[in-house]
Design an enzyme around this catalytic site. Structure first.
Site, PDB file in Angstrom:
ATOM      1  N   ARG A 241      33.553  24.937  61.311  1.00 30.52           N
ATOM      2  CA  ARG A 241      34.325  24.992  62.551  1.00 30.52           C
ATOM      3  C   ARG A 241      35.679  24.353  62.285  1.00 30.52           C
ATOM      4  O   ARG A 241      35.756  23.184  61.885  1.00 30.52           O
ATOM      5  CB  ARG A 241      33.567  24.255  63.659  1.00 30.52           C
ATOM      6  CG  ARG A 241      34.324  24.126  64.949  1.00 30.52           C
ATOM      7  CD  ARG A 241      33.470  23.499  66.051  1.00 30.52           C
ATOM      8  NE  ARG A 241      34.259  23.364  67.253  1.00 30.52           N
ATOM      9  CZ  ARG A 241      34.716  22.208  67.737  1.00 30.52           C
ATOM     10  NH1 ARG A 241      34.419  21.067  67.149  1.00 30.52           N
ATOM     11  NH2 ARG A 241      35.452  22.192  68.827  1.00 30.52           N
TER      12      ARG A 241
ATOM     13  N   HIS B  69      42.696  22.952  69.874  1.00 32.29           N
ATOM     14  CA  HIS B  69      42.172  21.596  69.671  1.00 32.29           C
ATOM     15  C   HIS B  69      43.361  20.646  69.865  1.00 32.29           C
ATOM     16  O   HIS B  69      43.743  19.917  68.944  1.00 32.29           O
ATOM     17  CB  HIS B  69      41.524  21.466  68.297  1.00 32.29           C
ATOM     18  CG  HIS B  69      40.574  20.303  68.161  1.00 32.29           C
ATOM     19  ND1 HIS B  69      39.253  20.448  67.826  1.00 32.29           N
ATOM     20  CD2 HIS B  69      40.777  18.974  68.305  1.00 32.29           C
ATOM     21  CE1 HIS B  69      38.675  19.257  67.759  1.00 32.29           C
ATOM     22  NE2 HIS B  69      39.574  18.337  68.054  1.00 32.29           N
TER      23      HIS B  69
ATOM     24  N   GLU C  70      37.275  20.401  74.384  1.00 34.70           N
ATOM     25  CA  GLU C  70      37.287  19.218  75.237  1.00 34.70           C
ATOM     26  C   GLU C  70      38.408  19.206  76.270  1.00 34.70           C
ATOM     27  O   GLU C  70      39.324  18.364  76.200  1.00 34.70           O
ATOM     28  CB  GLU C  70      37.333  17.948  74.368  1.00 34.70           C
ATOM     29  CG  GLU C  70      36.201  17.864  73.361  1.00 34.70           C
ATOM     30  CD  GLU C  70      36.228  16.573  72.530  1.00 34.70           C
ATOM     31  OE1 GLU C  70      37.185  15.803  72.648  1.00 34.70           O
ATOM     32  OE2 GLU C  70      35.270  16.348  71.765  1.00 34.70           O
TER      33      GLU C  70
ATOM     34  N   ASN D 100      30.150  18.572  72.460  1.00 29.89           N
ATOM     35  CA  ASN D 100      30.434  17.491  71.524  1.00 29.89           C
ATOM     36  C   ASN D 100      29.777  16.243  72.072  1.00 29.89           C
ATOM     37  O   ASN D 100      30.089  15.819  73.187  1.00 29.89           O
ATOM     38  CB  ASN D 100      31.946  17.280  71.384  1.00 29.89           C
ATOM     39  CG  ASN D 100      32.634  18.481  70.748  1.00 29.89           C
ATOM     40  OD1 ASN D 100      31.966  19.386  70.227  1.00 29.89           O
ATOM     41  ND2 ASN D 100      33.954  18.497  70.789  1.00 29.89           N
TER      42      ASN D 100
ATOM     43  N   TYR E 177      28.584  12.196  71.396  1.00 26.59           N
ATOM     44  CA  TYR E 177      28.702  10.981  70.597  1.00 26.59           C
ATOM     45  C   TYR E 177      27.859   9.832  71.137  1.00 26.59           C
ATOM     46  O   TYR E 177      27.321   9.046  70.385  1.00 26.59           O
ATOM     47  CB  TYR E 177      30.175  10.558  70.497  1.00 26.59           C
ATOM     48  CG  TYR E 177      30.966  11.520  69.638  1.00 26.59           C
ATOM     49  CD1 TYR E 177      31.007  11.372  68.266  1.00 26.59           C
ATOM     50  CD2 TYR E 177      31.608  12.622  70.204  1.00 26.59           C
ATOM     51  CE1 TYR E 177      31.691  12.266  67.456  1.00 26.59           C
ATOM     52  CE2 TYR E 177      32.295  13.533  69.407  1.00 26.59           C
ATOM     53  CZ  TYR E 177      32.330  13.350  68.033  1.00 26.59           C
ATOM     54  OH  TYR E 177      32.986  14.244  67.237  1.00 26.59           O
TER      55      TYR E 177
ATOM     56  N   GLU F 211      30.085  19.140  67.752  1.00 25.99           N
ATOM     57  CA  GLU F 211      30.544  17.914  67.095  1.00 25.99           C
ATOM     58  C   GLU F 211      29.511  16.837  67.326  1.00 25.99           C
ATOM     59  O   GLU F 211      29.026  16.661  68.449  1.00 25.99           O
ATOM     60  CB  GLU F 211      31.862  17.384  67.691  1.00 25.99           C
ATOM     61  CG  GLU F 211      33.099  18.079  67.230  1.00 25.99           C
ATOM     62  CD  GLU F 211      34.363  17.490  67.837  1.00 25.99           C
ATOM     63  OE1 GLU F 211      34.363  16.283  68.178  1.00 25.99           O
ATOM     64  OE2 GLU F 211      35.335  18.233  67.981  1.00 25.99           O
TER      65      GLU F 211
HETATM   66  O1  IFM Z   1      38.117  13.292  66.357  1.00 24.75           O
HETATM   67  C1  IFM Z   1      37.673  13.684  67.609  1.00 24.75           C
HETATM   68  C2  IFM Z   1      37.769  15.183  67.762  1.00 24.75           C
HETATM   69  O2  IFM Z   1      39.072  15.648  67.540  1.00 24.75           O
HETATM   70  C3  IFM Z   1      37.357  15.590  69.158  1.00 24.75           C
HETATM   71  N1  IFM Z   1      36.077  15.045  69.497  1.00 24.75           N
HETATM   72  C4  IFM Z   1      35.852  13.646  69.258  1.00 24.75           C
HETATM   73  C5  IFM Z   1      36.231  13.286  67.833  1.00 24.75           C
HETATM   74  C6  IFM Z   1      35.977  11.790  67.576  1.00 24.75           C
HETATM   75  O3  IFM Z   1      36.726  11.003  68.451  1.00 24.75           O
END
Ligand code: IFM
Length: 467
Positions: A84, A128, A173, A299, A301, A353
């Site tokens: 990606r 992006h 995002e 995405n 985290y 992500e």
């Molecule tokens: O690095 C970023 C990415 O560009 C977008 N999502 C979160 C990642 C980590 O902060």
């Protein structure tokens, strides 16, 4: 030191499951002034004193513009079947509306053909975050005229590459671009005005829907979708004020994007909360935003914990914390995926992500990043659990292939499974990269198709670091 978990997962993923690694143009390409590339809002933002923690910028980054072939060898060596990446809009159309830049288009053509030659499916992201500065000068995402400009950009990329990419993501995002870029101002373009942020969010969503319609009308065969940054939002306690605060936060982060995309409406409680800051929405906009798509990328985290009394202290959780200060909470991924599947008519889902920034030490050509390996393994497991419980999971991608420019945090935060020495641009696969490859080989072996061809023929870079 925590030992990395074994490469085998308790879950068996389907043969057509997409495994990948992800990057974005501004974070890795560099070559900011080469071959006719125009200026982006992030080039401009990096020059604002104090905007970037280490006062760095994306002018050289990982020099991927020149080292793309070496980087694609690393991708193939992992044994993934997807990569990606994003296109830099100002590299292919410098002012966002005028002439196209052939040299920029040629770069992405080389990249896509290079991936296909290595047996890796290209997953292309159009936006992006690096909007051409020339469009920002005319109002950027807060301005409705940026919507048709984005549709033109999508069609231009499709005409050049649409026959060879597996998927096209419109935006990465939108919450980050709208809120961090236009409300808190900690990201480009650095605006601090909530009504502007909400108008930008609306135009991002509208341009997504209109681009999907236009691409379909052109006969696009690539899968089309959008990528959202989502977290489960939990109250810090069971008290009514904490639960109300969590519901509000969930509305602003998740429902504000999921409801229009999948129900053609904005959530009423958030419209009410915004009051005069709510966006102007024209007749037909919501139907356009809800144009059906082929996949939804998410995405993930961490989770978000909300307390009405003020910011929640992540350290009270007792869970590990990454170098970004984010709590490691893999079960939140399963929870989130189940919730999306339960509350919305979602298409196949990708984790587009997932990964962690940790303090790495490069020593004798190795990086023993047991924390990152454990993070990735636990989140893959969480995806497997969602799949087992019936969520239509289609793929998982690690963020990120390389250490790179982490936006306002600069280069100090390292998310890569491949270490980058910025002084020499030398790439060194970390233990997490070796673990990911072994994991994919184990999955292939369990399916009975042995280790992937690409994994066996891995580049010296991966082979070197294995011993
Ligand atoms: O690095 C970023 C990415 O560009 C977008 N999502 C979160 C990642 C980590 O902060």
């Amino acid at each position: 030191m925590t030992l990395p978990p074994p490469a085998a997962s308790r879950h068996r993923f389907p043969p057509d499951f997409v495994w990948g690694v992800a990057t974005s143009a501004f974070q890795i390409e560099g070559a900011a002034d080469e071959d006719g590339r125009g200026e982006s809002i992030w080039d401009r933002f990096c020059r604002v004193p104090g905007a970037i923690a280490d006062a760095s910028d994306g002018r050289v980054a990982c020099d991927h513009y020149h080292r793309w072939a070496e980087d694609l060898d690393l991708v193939a060596g992992l044994g993934v079947n997807a990569y990606r990446f994003s296109v830099s809009w100002p590299r292919v159309r410098p002012d966002g509306r005028g002439a196209w830049n052939e040299a920029g288009l040629d770069f992405y053509e080389r990249l896509v053909d290079g991936l296909l030659a290595r047996g890796v499916q290209p997953y292309l992201t159009l936006n992006h975050w690096d909007l051409p500065e020339a469009l920002q000068a005319q109002g950027g995402w807060a301005q409705r005229d940026t919507v048709p400009r984005f549709v033109e950009y999508a069609l231009g990329m499709h005409r050049r590459l649409g026959d060879r990419v597996a998927a096209i993501t419109t935006h990465n995002e939108p919450w980050v671009m709208a809120v961090l870029g236009h409300e808190t101002g900690i990201f480009a373009p650095g605006i601090r005005h909530r009504a502007t942020a909400m108008q930008a969010a609306h135009h991002l969503l509208l341009s997504h829907g209109r681009a999907v319609q236009a691409l379909r009308a052109e006969g696009c065969r690539a899968k089309l979708g959008i990528v959202l940054n989502l977290s489960p939002v939990q109250p810090a306690t069971d008290s009514e004020p904490d639960r109300a605060a969590a519901r509000l936060e969930d509305g602003k982060l998740l429902r504000w994007y999921m409801d229009p995309l999948f129900k053609a409406q904005y959530p009423l409680d958030i419209l009410h909360h915004l009051g005069a800051d709510a966006p102007r929405v024209a007749a037909g906009d919501l139907a356009d935003i809800a144009t059906p798509m082929d996949f939804l990328g998410l995405n993930y985290y961490s989770r978000s914990v909300v307390s009405a009394a003020g910011p929640w202290d992540v350290h009270t959780s007792g869970n590990p914390i990454t170098d970004m200060g984010w709590e490691v909470y893999p079960q939140g991924l399963t929870e989130l995926l189940l919730r999306l599947h339960r509350d919305y008519p979602v298409p196949p889902l990708f984790v587009t992500e997932n990964g962690g920034a940790f303090k790495d030490l490069l020593q004798d050509g190795r990086v023993h990043d047991a924390d990152r390996t454990a993070y990735i393994a636990a989140h893959i497991d969480a995806v497997g659990e969602a799949l087992r419980q019936g969520v239509p999971m289609a793929g998982y991608m690690v963020w990120s292939l390389l250490d790179n420019f982490e936006w306002a945090s600069g280069y100090a935060k390292r998310f890569g499974i491949v270490h980058v020495d910025y002084a020499t641009q030398r790439r060194t696969p970390k233990d997490s990269a070796l673990w990911y490859r072994a994991f994919l080989q184990d999955q292939a072996a369990r399916r009975g198709d042995g280790p992937g061809q690409a994994a066996l023929a891995g580049p010296a870079g991966l082979a070197d670091a294995r011993a």
